[in-house]
Scaffold this motif. Sequence first.
Motif, PDB file in Angstrom:
ATOM      1  N   ILE B  59       0.856  -1.121  -0.075  1.00 24.27           N
ATOM      2  CA  ILE B  59      -0.081  -0.032   0.167  1.00 24.27           C
ATOM      3  C   ILE B  59       0.989   1.289   0.142  1.00 24.27           C
ATOM      4  N   LEU B  60       0.398   2.186  -0.898  1.00 26.23           N
ATOM      5  CA  LEU B  60       1.616   3.233  -0.995  1.00 26.23           C
ATOM      6  C   LEU B  60       0.510   4.531  -1.209  1.00 26.23           C
ATOM      7  N   PRO B  61       0.858   5.746  -0.889  1.00 22.46           N
ATOM      8  CA  PRO B  61      -0.053   6.764  -1.224  1.00 22.46           C
ATOM      9  C   PRO B  61       0.164   7.086  -2.588  1.00 22.46           C
ATOM     10  N   LYS B  62      -0.998   7.717  -3.181  1.00 20.38           N
ATOM     11  CA  LYS B  62      -1.284   7.918  -4.589  1.00 20.38           C
ATOM     12  C   LYS B  62      -0.049   8.763  -5.405  1.00 20.38           C
ATOM     13  N   SER B  63       0.678   9.526  -4.545  1.00 15.51           N
ATOM     14  CA  SER B  63       1.620  10.244  -5.373  1.00 15.51           C
ATOM     15  C   SER B  63       2.870   9.283  -5.784  1.00 15.51           C
ATOM     16  N   LEU B  64       2.703   8.089  -5.137  1.00 18.33           N
ATOM     17  CA  LEU B  64       3.883   7.199  -5.568  1.00 18.33           C
ATOM     18  C   LEU B  64       3.421   6.233  -6.613  1.00 18.33           C
ATOM     19  N   ALA B  65       1.985   5.987  -6.743  1.00 16.88           N
ATOM     20  CA  ALA B  65       1.343   4.837  -7.447  1.00 16.88           C
ATOM     21  C   ALA B  65       1.940   4.838  -8.746  1.00 16.88           C
TER      22      ALA B  65
END
Lengths: 283, 283
Positions: B59-65
């Motif tokens: 799971i990652l924040p959208k900024s790294l997706a």
Amino acid sequence: MLEVLASSYIVYIVWKGDKNMVDLAFEEPFKVRQKIREEKYKRPTAGLCRGYAQGNLVILPKSLAYDFLLFAHRNPKPCPILEVTDVGEKELKTIAENSDITTDIPKYRIYKKGELEGEYLNIKDYWREDFVSFVLGCSFTFESALLDEGIHIRHIENKSNVAMYKTNIQCKTAGVFSGPMVVSMRPIHVDNIVKTIQITSKYPKVHGAPVHIGNPSLIGIEDIYNPDFGDPVEIKENEVPIFWACGVTPQAVAMNVKPEIMITHAPGYMFITDVKNNQLSEL
Amino acid sequence: MLEVLASSYIVYIVWKGDKNMVDLAFEEPFKVRQKIREEKYKRPTAGLCRGYAQGNLVILPKSLAYDFLLFAHRNPKPCPILEVTDVGEKELKTIAENSDITTDIPKYRIYKKGELEGEYLNIKDYWREDFVSFVLGCSFTFESALLDEGIHIRHIENKSNVAMYKTNIQCKTAGVFSGPMVVSMRPIHVDNIVKTIQITSKYPKVHGAPVHIGNPSLIGIEDIYNPDFGDPVEIKENEVPIFWACGVTPQAVAMNVKPEIMITHAPGYMFITDVKNNQLSEL
């Protein structure tokens, strides 16, 4: 006399054309890309660089790239990605060394807000540093495998474009991108259905196994002789229409969101890669 | 007396444990996910829901997706994506209906700036609306196919974790993500090498064919009996070490960039999907 001249001229064109094609049919991809880059070759790419995969092109601004990549991931049959460039990068580093995506396709289309603005021999003047290029596998690869096994493909024999249809099969939505799957159809003799499925199943990176066999109305196609794109093709006795997910899908879906700008290849004018068709097959 | 009690107690635990495992080995995935959600099952998931695929979680924040999705696309062997959620979505809609990624794994790990912060039975209190969940295929699927064909897998017989190594094989970089491939190793009898390659090649969505066979030093592994992760395993006479791309790779690579926050499953505590192993095989 005029008639004779005219017919000689036609023979000359055909011969010249064929010779050119024969030369390029067995040429290395980087040499043909070079010719295209110098605008010495401006015609459709079917039949060039036999044995090598050709690809569909979609260029979008970075702001739309995540949703588009996710859409492709969720819909691998219509959108089998061969390569995604880094932002602003013109070279397809993995599939075509020393290529330049702004020049190496014989004909481009530029769409603004979903409307075709024009067709261009190169897009050097339109390039932006925020562009991401997506090259997607194309059915030429599995058609070549079918031909190798002696399976006839009528639209190739007719020298016409493959028949394509919008369906009632909804793609999986990803962010702003959604819409129906577009399919291509090839009539196959009933004796060859199994073989056709086996062969195309080996090529998941170029649309893979068919999405439907037999009854166009079940996937929302009302008139098989009236395709939405391409040319109609006759279905003869003991032949069955077989439908594959089509690379026109991502372009159609991208058009739906009317992006500020989108650049694609012109239909039939593909990007020729260094990847051998065989490299795209799975066990 | 104490000894007898103690040994009875051990027998009881083993029996109780085994019975529990046997029950859950043939249970439907949604029922086991429910048990995990209610924190009635808190152990590793190997052997549960036989026939169904299990997955790794990142799971990652959208900024790294975008960069992470592109990394996975460019490195499909270590990062075979089974599903990517919409931003903020907790349900894995395609691979696990009515699932909840904040509760349906028995043990989570939270990393902040690349440092392990702790292990948790659920991540309800840590959920953010900008989170994107990636579930990646895991080797349990091809191991199950190997076992079905009578090929022995020593670490399973030993009830130990598979041996994993950092290699000198560099993954293709994507945005901020780069780093070496991590591989898992299984010793295979020389008579079974061909069969092992054939079987695992059919499962490209769960690491697929091996990346190396035979000589650990060629891929930068100095001491085969000293793995970087997991447990060492004996290589007997007439056995050859075979190496597969490993799902630890994307976690290791993500860690390199020290993301503000990253959540994963704890090793061995996987996400159980509704997808049958067979559905992940290609022709």
